[in-house]
Motif scaffolding. Structure first.
Motif, mmCIF file in Angstrom:
data_model
loop_
_atom_site.group_PDB
_atom_site.id
_atom_site.type_symbol
_atom_site.label_atom_id
_atom_site.label_comp_id
_atom_site.label_asym_id
_atom_site.label_seq_id
_atom_site.Cartn_x
_atom_site.Cartn_y
_atom_site.Cartn_z
ATOM 1 N N THR A 20 0.825 -1.214 0.000
ATOM 2 C CA THR A 20 0.000 0.000 0.000
ATOM 3 C C THR A 20 0.860 1.266 0.000
ATOM 4 N N THR A 21 1.958 1.234 0.728
ATOM 5 C CA THR A 21 2.840 2.399 0.757
ATOM 6 C C THR A 21 3.495 2.620 -0.598
ATOM 7 N N ALA A 22 3.913 1.537 -1.244
ATOM 8 C CA ALA A 22 4.510 1.657 -2.575
ATOM 9 C C ALA A 22 3.513 2.247 -3.565
ATOM 10 N N TRP A 23 2.258 1.826 -3.470
ATOM 11 C CA TRP A 23 1.232 2.396 -4.347
ATOM 12 C C TRP A 23 1.076 3.893 -4.092
ATOM 13 N N LEU A 24 1.041 4.286 -2.823
ATOM 14 C CA LEU A 24 0.904 5.703 -2.489
ATOM 15 C C LEU A 24 2.078 6.527 -3.018
ATOM 16 N N VAL A 25 3.275 5.995 -2.849
ATOM 17 C CA VAL A 25 4.459 6.723 -3.300
ATOM 18 C C VAL A 25 4.432 6.897 -4.811
ATOM 19 N N TRP A 26 4.074 5.842 -5.526
ATOM 20 C CA TRP A 26 4.064 5.898 -6.992
ATOM 21 C C TRP A 26 2.980 6.851 -7.508
ATOM 22 N N HIS A 27 1.851 6.900 -6.806
ATOM 23 C CA HIS A 27 0.723 7.732 -7.233
ATOM 24 C C HIS A 27 0.630 9.035 -6.433
ATOM 25 N N ARG A 112 10.407 -4.995 10.589
ATOM 26 C CA ARG A 112 9.789 -6.076 9.803
ATOM 27 C C ARG A 112 9.535 -5.629 8.366
ATOM 28 N N VAL A 113 9.173 -4.363 8.208
ATOM 29 C CA VAL A 113 8.919 -3.838 6.867
ATOM 30 C C VAL A 113 10.195 -3.860 6.032
ATOM 31 N N THR A 114 11.318 -3.482 6.635
ATOM 32 C CA THR A 114 12.579 -3.510 5.893
ATOM 33 C C THR A 114 12.957 -4.931 5.489
ATOM 34 N N MET A 115 12.623 -5.905 6.329
ATOM 35 C CA MET A 115 12.879 -7.302 5.952
ATOM 36 C C MET A 115 12.107 -7.680 4.698
ATOM 37 N N MET A 116 10.834 -7.257 4.641
ATOM 38 C CA MET A 116 10.025 -7.551 3.467
ATOM 39 C C MET A 116 10.549 -6.823 2.235
ATOM 40 N N MET A 117 11.052 -5.614 2.437
ATOM 41 C CA MET A 117 11.605 -4.871 1.310
ATOM 42 C C MET A 117 12.853 -5.545 0.755
ATOM 43 N N ILE A 118 13.657 -6.131 1.635
ATOM 44 C CA ILE A 118 14.830 -6.881 1.171
ATOM 45 C C ILE A 118 14.388 -8.098 0.368
ATOM 46 N N ALA A 119 13.327 -8.760 0.818
ATOM 47 C CA ALA A 119 12.800 -9.903 0.075
ATOM 48 C C ALA A 119 12.300 -9.476 -1.302
ATOM 49 N N VAL A 120 11.624 -8.328 -1.372
ATOM 50 C CA VAL A 120 11.139 -7.823 -2.654
ATOM 51 C C VAL A 120 12.309 -7.495 -3.575
ATOM 52 N N MET A 121 13.336 -6.854 -3.028
ATOM 53 C CA MET A 121 14.525 -6.542 -3.834
ATOM 54 C C MET A 121 15.157 -7.810 -4.394
ATOM 55 N N PHE A 149 14.328 0.751 -3.642
ATOM 56 C CA PHE A 149 13.976 -0.025 -2.453
ATOM 57 C C PHE A 149 15.144 -0.086 -1.478
ATOM 58 N N ALA A 150 16.355 -0.245 -1.994
ATOM 59 C CA ALA A 150 17.525 -0.324 -1.117
ATOM 60 C C ALA A 150 17.723 0.981 -0.353
ATOM 61 N N SER A 151 17.454 2.101 -0.991
ATOM 62 C CA SER A 151 17.607 3.396 -0.317
ATOM 63 C C SER A 151 16.599 3.538 0.813
ATOM 64 N N PHE A 152 15.351 3.163 0.560
ATOM 65 C CA PHE A 152 14.341 3.213 1.614
ATOM 66 C C PHE A 152 14.706 2.256 2.747
ATOM 67 N N THR A 230 11.224 11.498 -3.737
ATOM 68 C CA THR A 230 10.728 10.698 -2.609
ATOM 69 C C THR A 230 11.792 10.431 -1.554
ATOM 70 N N LEU A 231 13.028 10.236 -1.964
ATOM 71 C CA LEU A 231 14.059 9.866 -0.995
ATOM 72 C C LEU A 231 14.487 11.054 -0.132
ATOM 73 N N GLN A 232 14.608 12.220 -0.723
ATOM 74 C CA GLN A 232 15.073 13.361 0.072
ATOM 75 C C GLN A 232 14.072 13.752 1.156
ATOM 76 N N PRO A 233 12.766 13.781 0.881
ATOM 77 C CA PRO A 233 11.836 13.988 2.001
ATOM 78 C C PRO A 233 11.907 12.871 3.034
ATOM 79 N N MET A 234 12.165 11.645 2.578
ATOM 80 C CA MET A 234 12.242 10.529 3.511
ATOM 81 C C MET A 234 13.425 10.678 4.450
ATOM 82 N N VAL A 235 14.518 11.284 3.986
ATOM 83 C CA VAL A 235 15.669 11.528 4.858
ATOM 84 C C VAL A 235 15.259 12.404 6.033
#
Length: 280
Positions: A20-27, A112-121, A149-152, A230-235
């Protein structure tokens, strides 16, 4: 909190949050166009053109005639709900510091979310290897998607590491002084973290949110994802969370007994490792 049991929900909830977060970021341009007024028609047209090229559901009508469709709105509603469920239900493993506050639980869930992101990568990279070397049809998006994904993952892991007190620390002088002076050291280090976060956000807020996010700056590759936007605001968001967690850690550890740090694991670490592998 209860210890981890390896239930399927511990995988599905973080994965749903990533989706859901990926969808929000993309849109996200849809929300910018509908909710934030653009003073320049040319800039609005530029962001709108970018959004129309990247819209995953172009055939769905916008709500109230805007750019936000029902899927975008559903993702916006579901993301905080899933995050709340995940933070409330997260179960620390045997080697993790559980924490008791809402921010602690949020940090554990982000872990836990970062673990899933590593799996997606990993899946994305495997797909790219298959397409490139087996099908001889390399993709244009896998490399940038993995980088994104790696940056997030790198940023969010800093928040989790602060909650776990697993960041790099030098104890050569710290272990030699009495507990009251250790508290002074902890207070000074926390103050420096807070000051760094404050001046970073204060000094780069306009550059990040106006020149990057508001203009929806792209990466410039063939896939051309909005990595700068997206990454600079996330920092700035993550460094704020890290500073808040550092302050919380200071209060939680204030009455903690003195520790002596050595290269050898102490009994508490040994017990934690035994719990992690299911031994009593």
């Amino acid at each position: 909190m209860q210890r981890s049991t390896g239930e399927i929900s511990e995988w599905l909830v973080p994965l749903a949050f990533v989706a859901t977060t990926a969808w929000l970021v993309w849109h996200l341009p849809a929300f910018l166009l509908d909710w934030i007024p653009y003073t320049s028609d040319s800039l609005r047209g530029q962001v709108e053109a970018i959004y129309l090229r990247s819209d995953v559901t172009p055939n769905l009508p916008g709500i109230f005639g805007g750019h936000i469709d029902i899927v975008d709105l559903s993702a916006l509603i579901l993301t905080p709900i899933i995050g709340f469920i995940g933070a409330r239900g997260v179960r620390p493993s045997g080697m993790e510091l559980p924490g008791a506050s809402t921010l602690d639980r949020a940090a554990l869930f982000i872990g836990r979310v970062t673990m899933m992101m590593i799996a997606v990568m990993t899946l994305v990279m495997l797909y790219e290897v298959f397409m490139r070397y087996i099908m001889e049809k390399p993709t244009e998006w896998a490399n940038e998607m993995t980088l994104w994904f790696a940056s997030f993952t790198f940023l969010l892991s800093g928040f989790y590491a602060m909650q776990q007190r697993s960041h790099i620390r030098i104890f050569l002088l710290y272990d030699l002084v009495p507990r009251w002076l250790q508290r002074v050291f902890d207070s000074v280090s926390t103050l420096l973290i807070v000051l760094f976060a404050f001046f970073l956000v204060y000094g780069s807020y306009k550059q990040v949110f106006v020149n990057k996010l508001y203009k929806w700056e792209l990466y410039g590759s063939a896939f051309n994802p909005p990595i700068p936007a997206t990454l600079q605001p996330m920092v700035l968001i993550v460094i704020t969370l890290v500073a808040l967690q550092a302050v919380l850690n200071l209060f939680q550890d204030w009455n903690k007994m003195p520790e002596v740090h050595t290269d050898e694991p102490d009994q508490e670490e040994i017990d934690a490792m035994k719990r992690a592998v299911g031994q009593d």
